[in-house]
Design a protein around this motif. Structure first.
Motif, short mmCIF file in Angstrom:
data_model
loop_
_atom_site.label_atom_id
_atom_site.label_comp_id
_atom_site.label_asym_id
_atom_site.label_seq_id
_atom_site.Cartn_x
_atom_site.Cartn_y
_atom_site.Cartn_z
N UNK A 1 49.59 118.15 110.65
CA UNK A 1 50.76 117.70 109.92
C UNK A 1 50.42 116.39 109.21
N UNK A 2 50.93 116.27 108.00
CA UNK A 2 50.67 115.06 107.25
C UNK A 2 51.94 114.24 107.13
N UNK A 3 52.07 113.26 108.02
CA UNK A 3 53.12 112.27 107.84
C UNK A 3 52.46 110.92 108.04
N UNK A 4 53.03 109.94 107.40
CA UNK A 4 52.45 108.61 107.41
C UNK A 4 52.86 107.88 108.69
N UNK A 5 51.89 107.66 109.57
CA UNK A 5 52.13 106.97 110.84
C UNK A 5 51.14 105.82 110.95
N UNK A 6 51.65 104.65 111.33
CA UNK A 6 50.80 103.48 111.54
C UNK A 6 51.02 102.99 112.96
N UNK A 7 49.92 102.65 113.64
CA UNK A 7 50.00 102.06 114.97
C UNK A 7 49.25 100.72 114.96
N UNK A 8 49.94 99.68 115.44
CA UNK A 8 49.30 98.39 115.68
C UNK A 8 48.71 98.49 117.08
N UNK A 9 47.40 98.63 117.15
CA UNK A 9 46.69 99.11 118.33
C UNK A 9 45.75 98.06 118.91
N UNK A 10 45.67 98.06 120.24
CA UNK A 10 44.65 97.29 120.94
C UNK A 10 43.91 98.28 121.84
N UNK A 11 42.65 98.62 121.50
CA UNK A 11 41.91 99.62 122.27
C UNK A 11 41.67 99.22 123.72
N UNK A 12 41.86 97.95 124.07
CA UNK A 12 41.68 97.50 125.45
C UNK A 12 42.91 97.78 126.30
N UNK A 13 44.01 98.18 125.69
CA UNK A 13 45.30 98.34 126.38
C UNK A 13 45.57 99.82 126.67
N UNK A 14 45.81 100.14 127.95
CA UNK A 14 46.09 101.52 128.34
C UNK A 14 47.34 102.08 127.68
N UNK A 15 48.40 101.27 127.58
CA UNK A 15 49.63 101.73 126.94
C UNK A 15 49.36 102.07 125.47
N UNK A 16 48.58 101.25 124.82
CA UNK A 16 48.25 101.48 123.42
C UNK A 16 47.38 102.74 123.27
N UNK A 17 46.43 102.92 124.18
CA UNK A 17 45.57 104.13 124.13
C UNK A 17 46.40 105.39 124.37
#
Length: 142
Positions: A1-17
């Motif tokens: 599916x093509x919808x525009x999604x942005x995540x402000x991510x920290x790869x060190x954070x389990x919740x973010x992963x």
């Protein structure tokens, strides 16, 4: 599916992963912004916080940050002062913020992201800690 999604991510954070994995489980490849390396502008940060329905203080992260050392628990600080601190020390920005056409959320806990994703999940999803969030049909387990 093509919808525009942005995540402000920290790869060190389990919740973010976990949040990123749930977005991908919906068949979406989001725009991933590692905000510690590429912090948002002041205008972007203000918009994301407002769109998520949060106060500036609610968007701040205390755990594992210089929050206490910087005296940010002082209730007399203005939103402008708190924003200044977040922009100077991006680790103070809570995570992960997710922006989709269906809304903006601070995805803590990570399953809050499901509120702003289309119902396109591709099967079961289990978080890193073993908690099952979606069943085999891609439906949320409550």
């Amino acid at each position: 599916m093509t919808i525009d999604v942005t995540i402000y991510h920290n790869p060190e954070c389990g919740t973010s992963r976990n949040t990123l994995a749930m977005i991908q489980n919906a068949g979406i490849e989001p725009n991933v912004i590692e905000y510690l390396k590429n912090p948002p502008s002041r205008e972007q940060l203000i918009k994301v916080i407002a769109d998520a329905g949060l106060s500036v203080r609610e968007a701040m992260r205390e755990k594992g940050t210089p929050y206490a050392e910087l005296g940010l628990d002082n209730p007399d600080l203005t939103d402008e002062q708190l924003l200044d601190a977040m922009l100077k020390n991006p680790i103070l920005i809570n995570r992960p913020f997710v922006i989709t056409p269906l809304g903006t959320r601070l995805s803590r806990p990570s399953e809050l992201v499901l509120e702003i994703l289309p119902e396109t999940h591709q099967g079961a999803f289990t978080k890193e800690d073993g908690e099952q969030v979606l069943d085999a049909g891609g439906k949320r387990i409550v």
